[in-house]
Design a protein around this motif. Structure first.
Motif, PDB file in Angstrom:
ATOM      1  N   ASP A  23     -35.206  15.164 -12.487  1.00  0.00           N
ATOM      2  CA  ASP A  23     -34.016  14.549 -13.088  1.00  0.00           C
ATOM      3  C   ASP A  23     -32.919  14.345 -12.048  1.00  0.00           C
ATOM      4  O   ASP A  23     -32.265  13.296 -12.008  1.00  0.00           O
ATOM      5  CB  ASP A  23     -33.508  15.388 -14.262  1.00  0.00           C
ATOM      6  CG  ASP A  23     -33.310  16.856 -13.924  1.00  0.00           C
ATOM      7  OD1 ASP A  23     -33.821  17.340 -12.890  1.00  0.00           O
ATOM      8  OD2 ASP A  23     -32.635  17.559 -14.716  1.00  0.00           O
ATOM      9  N   THR A  24     -32.724  15.323 -11.177  1.00  0.00           N
ATOM     10  CA  THR A  24     -31.727  15.198 -10.117  1.00  0.00           C
ATOM     11  C   THR A  24     -32.105  14.076  -9.162  1.00  0.00           C
ATOM     12  O   THR A  24     -31.267  13.225  -8.808  1.00  0.00           O
ATOM     13  CB  THR A  24     -31.609  16.521  -9.341  1.00  0.00           C
ATOM     14  OG1 THR A  24     -31.289  17.577 -10.246  1.00  0.00           O
ATOM     15  CG2 THR A  24     -30.530  16.442  -8.272  1.00  0.00           C
ATOM     16  N   ALA A  25     -33.363  14.047  -8.727  1.00  0.00           N
ATOM     17  CA  ALA A  25     -33.805  13.032  -7.778  1.00  0.00           C
ATOM     18  C   ALA A  25     -33.732  11.633  -8.378  1.00  0.00           C
ATOM     19  O   ALA A  25     -33.406  10.663  -7.681  1.00  0.00           O
ATOM     20  CB  ALA A  25     -35.212  13.348  -7.314  1.00  0.00           C
ATOM     21  N   LEU A  26     -34.016  11.511  -9.674  1.00  0.00           N
ATOM     22  CA  LEU A  26     -33.953  10.192 -10.313  1.00  0.00           C
ATOM     23  C   LEU A  26     -32.516   9.666 -10.357  1.00  0.00           C
ATOM     24  O   LEU A  26     -32.278   8.475 -10.113  1.00  0.00           O
ATOM     25  CB  LEU A  26     -34.530  10.280 -11.731  1.00  0.00           C
ATOM     26  CG  LEU A  26     -36.045  10.366 -11.815  1.00  0.00           C
ATOM     27  CD1 LEU A  26     -36.480  10.877 -13.177  1.00  0.00           C
ATOM     28  CD2 LEU A  26     -36.679   8.997 -11.529  1.00  0.00           C
ATOM     29  N   LEU A  27     -31.580  10.534 -10.675  1.00  0.00           N
ATOM     30  CA  LEU A  27     -30.171  10.106 -10.671  1.00  0.00           C
ATOM     31  C   LEU A  27     -29.740   9.691  -9.269  1.00  0.00           C
ATOM     32  O   LEU A  27     -29.062   8.670  -9.082  1.00  0.00           O
ATOM     33  CB  LEU A  27     -29.277  11.248 -11.170  1.00  0.00           C
ATOM     34  CG  LEU A  27     -29.298  11.503 -12.687  1.00  0.00           C
ATOM     35  CD1 LEU A  27     -28.553  12.793 -13.005  1.00  0.00           C
ATOM     36  CD2 LEU A  27     -28.688  10.338 -13.438  1.00  0.00           C
ATOM     37  N   ALA A  28     -30.141  10.474  -8.268  1.00  0.00           N
ATOM     38  CA  ALA A  28     -29.780  10.137  -6.886  1.00  0.00           C
ATOM     39  C   ALA A  28     -30.434   8.833  -6.452  1.00  0.00           C
ATOM     40  O   ALA A  28     -29.812   8.017  -5.759  1.00  0.00           O
ATOM     41  CB  ALA A  28     -30.193  11.270  -5.961  1.00  0.00           C
ATOM     42  N   ALA A  29     -31.686   8.624  -6.859  1.00  0.00           N
ATOM     43  CA  ALA A  29     -32.384   7.380  -6.511  1.00  0.00           C
ATOM     44  C   ALA A  29     -31.723   6.175  -7.166  1.00  0.00           C
ATOM     45  O   ALA A  29     -31.575   5.115  -6.552  1.00  0.00           O
ATOM     46  CB  ALA A  29     -33.852   7.474  -6.922  1.00  0.00           C
ATOM     47  N   ALA A  30     -31.315   6.328  -8.413  1.00  0.00           N
ATOM     48  CA  ALA A  30     -30.626   5.227  -9.102  1.00  0.00           C
ATOM     49  C   ALA A  30     -29.292   4.922  -8.435  1.00  0.00           C
ATOM     50  O   ALA A  30     -28.920   3.762  -8.273  1.00  0.00           O
ATOM     51  CB  ALA A  30     -30.424   5.574 -10.570  1.00  0.00           C
ATOM     52  N   ASP A  31     -28.554   5.966  -8.061  1.00  0.00           N
ATOM     53  CA  ASP A  31     -27.299   5.761  -7.343  1.00  0.00           C
ATOM     54  C   ASP A  31     -27.535   5.007  -6.050  1.00  0.00           C
ATOM     55  O   ASP A  31     -26.814   4.064  -5.725  1.00  0.00           O
ATOM     56  CB  ASP A  31     -26.642   7.105  -7.022  1.00  0.00           C
ATOM     57  CG  ASP A  31     -26.085   7.817  -8.237  1.00  0.00           C
ATOM     58  OD1 ASP A  31     -25.942   7.166  -9.293  1.00  0.00           O
ATOM     59  OD2 ASP A  31     -25.803   9.029  -8.129  1.00  0.00           O
ATOM     60  N   PHE A  32     -28.564   5.412  -5.319  1.00  0.00           N
ATOM     61  CA  PHE A  32     -28.827   4.793  -4.021  1.00  0.00           C
ATOM     62  C   PHE A  32     -29.274   3.346  -4.176  1.00  0.00           C
ATOM     63  O   PHE A  32     -28.802   2.461  -3.462  1.00  0.00           O
ATOM     64  CB  PHE A  32     -29.894   5.590  -3.270  1.00  0.00           C
ATOM     65  CG  PHE A  32     -30.162   5.044  -1.895  1.00  0.00           C
ATOM     66  CD1 PHE A  32     -29.302   5.324  -0.846  1.00  0.00           C
ATOM     67  CD2 PHE A  32     -31.243   4.220  -1.669  1.00  0.00           C
ATOM     68  CE1 PHE A  32     -29.528   4.798   0.410  1.00  0.00           C
ATOM     69  CE2 PHE A  32     -31.473   3.681  -0.414  1.00  0.00           C
ATOM     70  CZ  PHE A  32     -30.622   3.989   0.640  1.00  0.00           C
ATOM     71  N   ALA A  33     -30.175   3.072  -5.127  1.00  0.00           N
ATOM     72  CA  ALA A  33     -30.666   1.725  -5.316  1.00  0.00           C
ATOM     73  C   ALA A  33     -29.584   0.775  -5.800  1.00  0.00           C
ATOM     74  O   ALA A  33     -29.648  -0.430  -5.568  1.00  0.00           O
ATOM     75  CB  ALA A  33     -31.831   1.727  -6.302  1.00  0.00           C
ATOM     76  N   GLY A  34     -28.563   1.329  -6.464  1.00  0.00           N
ATOM     77  CA  GLY A  34     -27.491   0.483  -6.973  1.00  0.00           C
ATOM     78  C   GLY A  34     -26.371   0.217  -6.002  1.00  0.00           C
ATOM     79  O   GLY A  34     -25.412  -0.471  -6.324  1.00  0.00           O
ATOM     80  N   ARG A  35     -26.480   0.745  -4.799  1.00  0.00           N
ATOM     81  CA  ARG A  35     -25.397   0.568  -3.819  1.00  0.00           C
ATOM     82  C   ARG A  35     -25.282  -0.857  -3.352  1.00  0.00           C
ATOM     83  O   ARG A  35     -26.255  -1.570  -3.254  1.00  0.00           O
ATOM     84  CB  ARG A  35     -25.656   1.465  -2.600  1.00  0.00           C
ATOM     85  CG  ARG A  35     -25.530   2.948  -2.943  1.00  0.00           C
ATOM     86  CD  ARG A  35     -25.841   3.835  -1.765  1.00  0.00           C
ATOM     87  NE  ARG A  35     -24.838   3.658  -0.716  1.00  0.00           N
ATOM     88  CZ  ARG A  35     -24.813   4.362   0.420  1.00  0.00           C
ATOM     89  NH1 ARG A  35     -25.746   5.258   0.649  1.00  0.00           N
ATOM     90  NH2 ARG A  35     -23.887   4.172   1.329  1.00  0.00           N
TER      91      ARG A  35
END
Length: 392
Positions: free
Chosen positions: A380-392
Motif C-alpha cells: 500500500d505504501t509503495a503503490l501510493l509512492a508510485a502513483a505520486d511519482f507517475a503523476g509528477r
C-alpha cells in the motif's frame, strides 16, 4: 517532458509512449525467438532481433514481497490475499521442495523461524545442522518433511521483535504449495476479470539439484498445467543463480529475471562451477549483455542502485539503471520496508527501530533513478509512492 522520459532514447523505446502514466503503462521485456512465436503481442520494436514482447504492467511496478509481509506472516495465502486486495501489481512466491518433491512457498528451506515446527515433539529428531550454499544452519528443513507432514505445521511471523502485531496471525495459515497458489491466482483472476500476476523464485537451485530435488522441471510442469508457460503469461521467474534461469529458459517461455545480491558476492552455481565472476562483474556492461541473452530483467539489491556510506546514508546512484536499460533489461530491485531498521539512515525517523520512517521519501528517491518497479513488504505504501511519482 516528464522526469521518466528524460532517461534516454533506449528507455523510451522500451517503455513505450504511455509508460509514464501509472495503470496504463506497458512494461516492455525483451525475449528470445521462441518467445516471439509464442506471444501474440510480440512487438517488432523489441531490442533483441525484433523478438521483443510487452507485458501489461504499470510502471513503476509494485511487487508484493512474499505477499504483504509487513502486515501478515510471509508466504501465506493470507499474506498473498492482502497484497492483492491492496492492489499490488505482482505477488512474489519463493519455492523450496519437500522430501517427496512438492514445491512449497517458503523464503528458505529452513522453517525454524517461519513455522511452529519447534512446538511439535514428533519432529524434534528432525532438527539438524546442514550447509546450504556454504552456510551452516541448524534447524528444521523442508526437504526432510513430506508434504503431508509439512501440512501439520502452521506459519508464524519471522521477525516478531520488529513486527509484533503480525504475531496475532501466528498459526492461522498453513504452508501453501505452489500449486495451491496457482489455483488461488486462477480463482481470483476469474473473480476480478483480470489475471493475477505472480513473481516466482527458485531457491538454492544447485543445492536442491544435488539432493535429487531439482526445482525447474516440476516448476515448468506446473506452469504448463496452469497455462503460465508462455511469453505473455502473467508470471515472472527469478533466481539468484543464473544457471537456474538458463535451465528455465530451455523449459518455458515465461519472462525471466536474474537476482543480484551484494557486489562482492558470487552466485552459488558460480562457486560450484568455478566461475570466478562476482555480482560486481555481472553489473558491468559485458555482464549485463550476457544476462540479456537468456533473461529479460534483473533484480538487484537496492544498494546496487544507490550505495550507502559508512553511516548508512545514501550516496550517488550508480550507472546500473542506464547500463541495464541499454541492454533492454528491466530492473526490479529489492526490498523496500517501512520500518526504520530497514531504511537508509537519511530516512529514519526517531529512535525506535521498529517504528515507521520516511518510506515515501526513500521510495521517491529510488523511483527517481528510473527503476521499473520495486519489491515491497508494504504494497500500500509503495503503490501510493508510485502513483505520486507517475503523476509528477
Amino acid at each position: 517532458m516528464t522526469e521518466r522520459a528524460q532517461t534516454g532514447p533506449a528507455r523510451r523505446t522500451m517503455l513505450g509512449a504511455g509508460a509514464a502514466v501509472l495503470g496504463t503503462a506497458a512494461l516492455g521485456l525483451a525475449g528470445g525467438p521462441a518467445d516471439a512465436a509464442d506471444n501474440p503481442v510480440a512487438s517488432a520494436s523489441g531490442r533483441h532481433g525484433g523478438h521483443g514482447f510487452r507485458l501489461d504492467l504499470p510502471v513503476p511496478t509494485v511487487i508484493g514481497h512474499r505477499g504483504a509481509s509487513g502486515y501478515r506472516p510471509e508466504h501465506t495465502l493470507g499474506s498473498y490475499q492482502l497484497a492483492l486486495d491492496m492492489g499490488a501489481h505482482v505477488i512474489e512466491q519463493d519455492l523450496v521442495p519437500t522430501k517427496d518433491g512438492h514445491l512449497v512457498c517458503r523464503h528458505e528451506n529452513d522453517i525454524t523461524a517461519t513455522t511452529d515446527v519447534s512446538e511439535h515433539p514428533e519432529f524434534a529428531s528432525r532438527r539438524t545442522t546442514k550447509k546450504v550454499d556454504g552456510v551452516p544452519l541448524t534447524g528444521w528443513f523442508t526437504e526432510d518433511f513430506t508434504l503431508a507432514e509439512l501440512k501439520t505445521l502452521r506459519a508464524k511471523e519471522r521477525i516478531p521483535g520488529t513486527r509484533q502485531e503480525n504475531t496475532l496471525y501466528d498459526g492461522r495459515w498453513e504452508v501453501p504449495t505452489f500449486e495451491e497458489v496457482l489455483r488461488w491466482a486462477d480463482r481470483e483472476g476469474r473473480r476480478r476479470g483480470e489475471p493475477v500476476w505472480l513473481y516466482v523464485e527458485t531457491k538454492h537451485s544447485t543445492y536442491f539439484r544435488g539432493l535429487g530435488l531439482g526445482l525447474e522441471e516440476p516448476l515448468a510442469k506446473l506452469l504448463r498445467r496452469h497455462n503460465r508457460h508462455r511469453a505473455h503469461s502473467p508470471l515472472i521467474l527469478q533466481s539468484f543463480e543464473p544457471g537456474s534461469i538458463q535451465r528455465l529458459a530451455r523449459l518455458v517461455s515465461t519472462p525471466r529475471v536474474v537476482l543480484l545480491s551484494g557486489a562482492g558476492e558470487r552466485p552459488w552455481d558460480f562457486v560450484t562451477s568455478g566461475d570466478p565472476r562476482t555480482v560486481a562483474d555481472l553489473v558491468k556492461p559485458e555482464g549485463l549483455k550476457w544476462m540479456a541473452s537468456f533473461a529479460q530483467g534483473i533484480g538487484p539489491t537496492l544498494d546496487l542502485i544507490i550505495p550507502k556510506d559508512a553511516s548508512g546514508r545514501l550516496t550517488e546512484p550508480t550507472s546500473l539503471v542506464k547500463d541495464a536499460h541499454a541492454q533492454g533489461l528491466v530492473l526490479h530491485p529489492y526490498t523496500m520496508r517501512n520500518e526504520n531498521t530497514f531504511l537508509p539512515a537519511d530516512f529514519r525517523r526517531g529512535t525506535d527501530p521498529a517504528a515507521y520512517g520516511d518510506a515515501f521519501g526513500a521510495l521517491r528517491t529510488y523511483f527517481g533513478t528510473g527503476i521499473d518497479g520495486i519489491f515491497s513488504d508494504n504494497p500500500d505504501t509503495a503503490l501510493l509512492a508510485a502513483a505520486d511519482f507517475a503523476g509528477r
